[in-house]
Design a protein around this motif. Sequence first.
Motif, PDB file in Angstrom:
ATOM      1  N   SER A 198      72.712 -19.768 -85.052  1.00 55.59           N
ATOM      2  CA  SER A 198      72.697 -20.808 -83.862  1.00 55.59           C
ATOM      3  C   SER A 198      70.705 -21.035 -83.410  1.00 55.59           C
ATOM      4  O   SER A 198      69.911 -19.926 -83.490  1.00 55.59           O
ATOM      5  CB  SER A 198      73.175 -20.141 -82.939  1.00 55.59           C
ATOM      6  OG  SER A 198      72.833 -19.583 -82.020  1.00 55.59           O
ATOM      7  N   PHE A 199      70.240 -22.110 -83.533  1.00 53.31           N
ATOM      8  CA  PHE A 199      68.483 -22.066 -83.840  1.00 53.31           C
ATOM      9  C   PHE A 199      68.685 -23.167 -82.490  1.00 53.31           C
ATOM     10  O   PHE A 199      69.437 -24.131 -82.153  1.00 53.31           O
ATOM     11  CB  PHE A 199      68.688 -23.188 -85.363  1.00 53.31           C
ATOM     12  CG  PHE A 199      68.482 -21.571 -85.796  1.00 53.31           C
ATOM     13  CD1 PHE A 199      66.684 -21.759 -86.183  1.00 53.31           C
ATOM     14  CD2 PHE A 199      68.779 -21.514 -86.578  1.00 53.31           C
ATOM     15  CE1 PHE A 199      66.466 -21.140 -86.903  1.00 53.31           C
ATOM     16  CE2 PHE A 199      68.289 -21.034 -88.054  1.00 53.31           C
ATOM     17  CZ  PHE A 199      67.253 -20.814 -87.874  1.00 53.31           C
ATOM     18  N   ARG A 200      67.529 -22.676 -81.425  1.00 49.90           N
ATOM     19  CA  ARG A 200      67.128 -23.557 -80.349  1.00 49.90           C
ATOM     20  C   ARG A 200      66.363 -23.816 -80.621  1.00 49.90           C
ATOM     21  O   ARG A 200      65.016 -22.779 -81.153  1.00 49.90           O
ATOM     22  CB  ARG A 200      67.448 -22.505 -79.690  1.00 49.90           C
ATOM     23  CG  ARG A 200      67.430 -23.594 -77.293  1.00 49.90           C
ATOM     24  CD  ARG A 200      67.442 -22.115 -76.810  1.00 49.90           C
ATOM     25  NE  ARG A 200      68.817 -21.873 -76.376  1.00 49.90           N
ATOM     26  CZ  ARG A 200      69.691 -22.007 -75.312  1.00 49.90           C
ATOM     27  NH1 ARG A 200      69.345 -21.989 -74.068  1.00 49.90           N
ATOM     28  NH2 ARG A 200      70.890 -20.977 -76.169  1.00 49.90           N
ATOM     29  N   PHE A 233      75.459 -29.325 -78.586  1.00 52.20           N
ATOM     30  CA  PHE A 233      75.038 -29.518 -77.138  1.00 52.20           C
ATOM     31  C   PHE A 233      74.443 -26.970 -76.292  1.00 52.20           C
ATOM     32  O   PHE A 233      75.758 -27.099 -76.262  1.00 52.20           O
ATOM     33  CB  PHE A 233      75.347 -29.755 -76.408  1.00 52.20           C
ATOM     34  CG  PHE A 233      75.693 -30.428 -75.210  1.00 52.20           C
ATOM     35  CD1 PHE A 233      74.240 -31.149 -74.742  1.00 52.20           C
ATOM     36  CD2 PHE A 233      75.975 -30.422 -74.058  1.00 52.20           C
ATOM     37  CE1 PHE A 233      73.640 -31.980 -73.919  1.00 52.20           C
ATOM     38  CE2 PHE A 233      75.368 -30.216 -72.423  1.00 52.20           C
ATOM     39  CZ  PHE A 233      74.554 -31.141 -72.544  1.00 52.20           C
ATOM     40  N   LEU A 234      73.721 -27.505 -75.813  1.00 49.26           N
ATOM     41  CA  LEU A 234      72.907 -26.604 -74.610  1.00 49.26           C
ATOM     42  C   LEU A 234      73.654 -27.323 -73.310  1.00 49.26           C
ATOM     43  O   LEU A 234      72.296 -27.585 -72.908  1.00 49.26           O
ATOM     44  CB  LEU A 234      71.863 -25.602 -74.973  1.00 49.26           C
ATOM     45  CG  LEU A 234      71.845 -25.508 -76.821  1.00 49.26           C
ATOM     46  CD1 LEU A 234      69.969 -24.982 -76.454  1.00 49.26           C
ATOM     47  CD2 LEU A 234      73.294 -24.115 -77.088  1.00 49.26           C
ATOM     48  N   GLU A 235      74.393 -26.268 -73.086  1.00 49.66           N
ATOM     49  CA  GLU A 235      74.696 -27.015 -71.210  1.00 49.66           C
ATOM     50  C   GLU A 235      73.408 -26.121 -70.364  1.00 49.66           C
ATOM     51  O   GLU A 235      72.925 -26.705 -69.019  1.00 49.66           O
ATOM     52  CB  GLU A 235      76.347 -26.716 -70.480  1.00 49.66           C
ATOM     53  CG  GLU A 235      77.195 -27.466 -71.717  1.00 49.66           C
ATOM     54  CD  GLU A 235      78.639 -26.584 -70.671  1.00 49.66           C
ATOM     55  OE1 GLU A 235      78.593 -25.670 -69.605  1.00 49.66           O
ATOM     56  OE2 GLU A 235      79.578 -27.688 -70.986  1.00 49.66           O
ATOM     57  N   ASP A 236      73.080 -24.826 -71.080  1.00 50.89           N
ATOM     58  CA  ASP A 236      72.500 -24.133 -69.739  1.00 50.89           C
ATOM     59  C   ASP A 236      70.858 -25.065 -70.755  1.00 50.89           C
ATOM     60  O   ASP A 236      69.618 -24.355 -69.919  1.00 50.89           O
ATOM     61  CB  ASP A 236      71.895 -22.626 -70.589  1.00 50.89           C
ATOM     62  CG  ASP A 236      71.769 -22.707 -71.581  1.00 50.89           C
ATOM     63  OD1 ASP A 236      72.279 -22.801 -72.600  1.00 50.89           O
ATOM     64  OD2 ASP A 236      71.331 -21.944 -72.090  1.00 50.89           O
ATOM     65  N   PRO A 238      69.981 -28.724 -71.968  1.00 49.48           N
ATOM     66  CA  PRO A 238      70.200 -29.854 -72.544  1.00 49.48           C
ATOM     67  C   PRO A 238      69.235 -30.826 -72.851  1.00 49.48           C
ATOM     68  O   PRO A 238      69.501 -31.394 -74.157  1.00 49.48           O
ATOM     69  CB  PRO A 238      70.932 -30.401 -70.823  1.00 49.48           C
ATOM     70  CG  PRO A 238      70.064 -29.962 -70.172  1.00 49.48           C
ATOM     71  CD  PRO A 238      69.916 -28.969 -70.299  1.00 49.48           C
ATOM     72  N   GLU A 239      68.267 -30.133 -72.776  1.00 46.72           N
ATOM     73  CA  GLU A 239      66.625 -30.678 -73.287  1.00 46.72           C
ATOM     74  C   GLU A 239      66.186 -30.131 -74.280  1.00 46.72           C
ATOM     75  O   GLU A 239      65.315 -31.061 -75.560  1.00 46.72           O
ATOM     76  CB  GLU A 239      65.554 -30.910 -72.418  1.00 46.72           C
ATOM     77  CG  GLU A 239      65.222 -29.576 -71.733  1.00 46.72           C
ATOM     78  CD  GLU A 239      65.598 -29.090 -71.020  1.00 46.72           C
ATOM     79  OE1 GLU A 239      64.743 -27.544 -71.166  1.00 46.72           O
ATOM     80  OE2 GLU A 239      66.301 -28.725 -70.692  1.00 46.72           O
ATOM     81  N   ALA A 240      67.199 -29.423 -75.058  1.00 51.31           N
ATOM     82  CA  ALA A 240      66.040 -28.969 -76.291  1.00 51.31           C
ATOM     83  C   ALA A 240      67.061 -28.869 -77.624  1.00 51.31           C
ATOM     84  O   ALA A 240      68.463 -29.521 -77.361  1.00 51.31           O
ATOM     85  CB  ALA A 240      67.119 -26.963 -76.368  1.00 51.31           C
ATOM     86  N   THR A 241      66.200 -29.195 -78.647  1.00 54.74           N
ATOM     87  CA  THR A 241      66.787 -29.027 -79.878  1.00 54.74           C
ATOM     88  C   THR A 241      68.153 -28.007 -80.706  1.00 54.74           C
ATOM     89  O   THR A 241      67.128 -27.001 -81.193  1.00 54.74           O
ATOM     90  CB  THR A 241      66.382 -29.529 -81.059  1.00 54.74           C
ATOM     91  OG1 THR A 241      65.726 -30.990 -80.416  1.00 54.74           O
ATOM     92  CG2 THR A 241      67.250 -30.171 -82.457  1.00 54.74           C
ATOM     93  N   ALA A 242      69.091 -27.697 -80.235  1.00 56.77           N
ATOM     94  CA  ALA A 242      70.070 -27.399 -80.989  1.00 56.77           C
ATOM     95  C   ALA A 242      70.808 -26.945 -81.804  1.00 56.77           C
ATOM     96  O   ALA A 242      71.561 -28.492 -82.267  1.00 56.77           O
ATOM     97  CB  ALA A 242      70.952 -26.009 -79.345  1.00 56.77           C
ATOM     98  N   PHE A 243      71.341 -26.710 -82.827  1.00 57.60           N
ATOM     99  CA  PHE A 243      71.771 -26.868 -84.218  1.00 57.60           C
ATOM    100  C   PHE A 243      72.649 -25.012 -84.773  1.00 57.60           C
ATOM    101  O   PHE A 243      71.908 -24.208 -84.325  1.00 57.60           O
ATOM    102  CB  PHE A 243      71.454 -27.650 -85.188  1.00 57.60           C
ATOM    103  CG  PHE A 243      70.136 -27.330 -85.841  1.00 57.60           C
ATOM    104  CD1 PHE A 243      69.526 -25.722 -86.621  1.00 57.60           C
ATOM    105  CD2 PHE A 243      69.150 -27.932 -85.630  1.00 57.60           C
ATOM    106  CE1 PHE A 243      68.379 -25.487 -86.803  1.00 57.60           C
ATOM    107  CE2 PHE A 243      67.512 -27.221 -85.769  1.00 57.60           C
ATOM    108  CZ  PHE A 243      67.199 -26.424 -86.149  1.00 57.60           C
ATOM    109  N   ARG A 244      74.129 -25.511 -85.808  1.00 53.38           N
ATOM    110  CA  ARG A 244      74.740 -24.367 -85.858  1.00 53.38           C
ATOM    111  C   ARG A 244      74.309 -25.080 -87.470  1.00 53.38           C
ATOM    112  O   ARG A 244      73.846 -25.420 -88.235  1.00 53.38           O
ATOM    113  CB  ARG A 244      75.734 -24.346 -86.166  1.00 53.38           C
ATOM    114  CG  ARG A 244      77.121 -23.385 -86.945  1.00 53.38           C
ATOM    115  CD  ARG A 244      78.246 -23.503 -86.234  1.00 53.38           C
ATOM    116  NE  ARG A 244      79.168 -22.900 -86.461  1.00 53.38           N
ATOM    117  CZ  ARG A 244      79.846 -22.041 -86.001  1.00 53.38           C
ATOM    118  NH1 ARG A 244      80.210 -21.826 -84.746  1.00 53.38           N
ATOM    119  NH2 ARG A 244      80.868 -20.630 -86.403  1.00 53.38           N
ATOM    120  N   VAL A 245      73.560 -23.013 -88.701  1.00 49.10           N
ATOM    121  CA  VAL A 245      73.185 -23.101 -89.337  1.00 49.10           C
ATOM    122  C   VAL A 245      74.129 -22.115 -90.167  1.00 49.10           C
ATOM    123  O   VAL A 245      74.620 -21.343 -89.985  1.00 49.10           O
ATOM    124  CB  VAL A 245      72.191 -22.826 -89.784  1.00 49.10           C
ATOM    125  CG1 VAL A 245      71.891 -22.759 -91.371  1.00 49.10           C
ATOM    126  CG2 VAL A 245      70.640 -23.797 -89.100  1.00 49.10           C
TER     127      VAL A 245
END
Length: 344
Positions: free
Chosen positions: A276-278, A247-250, A252-259
Motif C-alpha cells: 500500500s502506498f500513501r 480510501f484512507l479513513e484516517d 482522506p485527503e491523501a492519495t492512496a493505492f494498492r500495488v
Amino acid sequence: MSYIPHPKGGKAAKPASAAQTPANPDLSDSGSPVSRHIRERALSLSEILVLRLPPDIELLGRLILAGTLGLLYGMRGGGKSLLAMIIAYAIAGRKFVTPWGQGSGDAVCYLDGEMRIHGFQERLEQLHAFNTDEESKSAVREKLWIVSRHLIGDLVGTLDTEEGQKSIEAYFPPKMRFLIIDNLSAWTSGGGEDLHGWQAVKTWLIQLRLRGIAVLLIHHAGKGGGQRGTSAHEDLVDYSIEVSPMFLEDEPEATAFRVEHKKLRDQLPHLKSPYSFRIRTADGAMRFSAEAVILDSQKQLDLVVSLHEQGLKGKEIAKASGLSEATVSRRLKEHRESRPETPN
C-alpha cells in the motif's frame, strides 16, 4: 530535471535497425569474451552452462534491470502517473524506494502525453522538495529528462508508426537507460489497444531492449480491472504492476493505492505480497510511504525469511518490506526457533 528540445532545422535521428543493432550490446561493448560467432548461432546446453555473461545492470533493485520491459496499469486517477514519477526520480536521483530497492543514478526520459505542463511541473517540484539529499538532488537535475507533448505544442509522433518512432527517438537524452511512456493510449494513434497497432509498438520495444534500454509502459485498466485492450500487452513484458485506488479513513485527503505485481518473470519472492502506498503533500513537498499488506503472521514470516535468505539484515529487511524493525526481529526469532537443532 531537464526538458529536451527537438533538433532545430534537422531531421529526427534514425534509430538503429534490427540489423544494425548488436544482438546484445552489453555483451559486445563490455569486453565480454562472448564472440560474434557464438552470438550468431544456436548454442548447446553445455555451451550455455559455461557461458560467461556480464552481470545485470540494476536500475531499481532487482525488478528494473537494463533492457527489461514493464507494464504499470490502473484506473484513471488512481495514482499511476504519481507512482511512475516516483520511480523515475528514484532511478535518476539514486534514491531507495520500497519495495523495489536502490535507484542507480542513470539517465531517465519521461514521455508525458496527457498532462498539462503546469500540473506536471508542480508534481515534480513537490517531489524534488521532499528530497533532502543535496547530492541526489544535484544528480536528478542532470539525469531526469522530460518530453511533454503539451510543452512542445505538437503531436511529436506516435509509437505505432516508424515515422513517429524516429521523431520520438530524436528527443532521447544521451546514455539514457530508462524510458517511461505515459501513457500507451496517448502515444499511439489507435490507443494501443488493438493487436495490429500493438505489433508495431512491440517491434520497437524489442529494438530498445536490444540496445539495453529499459521501458515502463503506463496503461489504463479496463472495466474488469485488468489492463485494457489486447492481452498481448503482457506477453512481452518482464513484470506488470496493477495500481488500485484506496480510501484512507484516517487521512482522506491523501492519495492512496494498492500495488500488486501481477507478473514477475524473475524470482522475486518479496514482491508477491501487495503493498500500500500513501502520498500526501505538506509545505510544498510530496511525502510518500509504502508498506507490505500482510494479512497474517505466516505471510509476514515468509516475506522476512525470503529477504533474509537473500542476504539482507534486520534494518535492510524492514526497509525493503515496509515492516517495522520490531516485527522483523520477532519473525527472524520465530524462524531461528522453528529450525531443528543440529546434533553434535
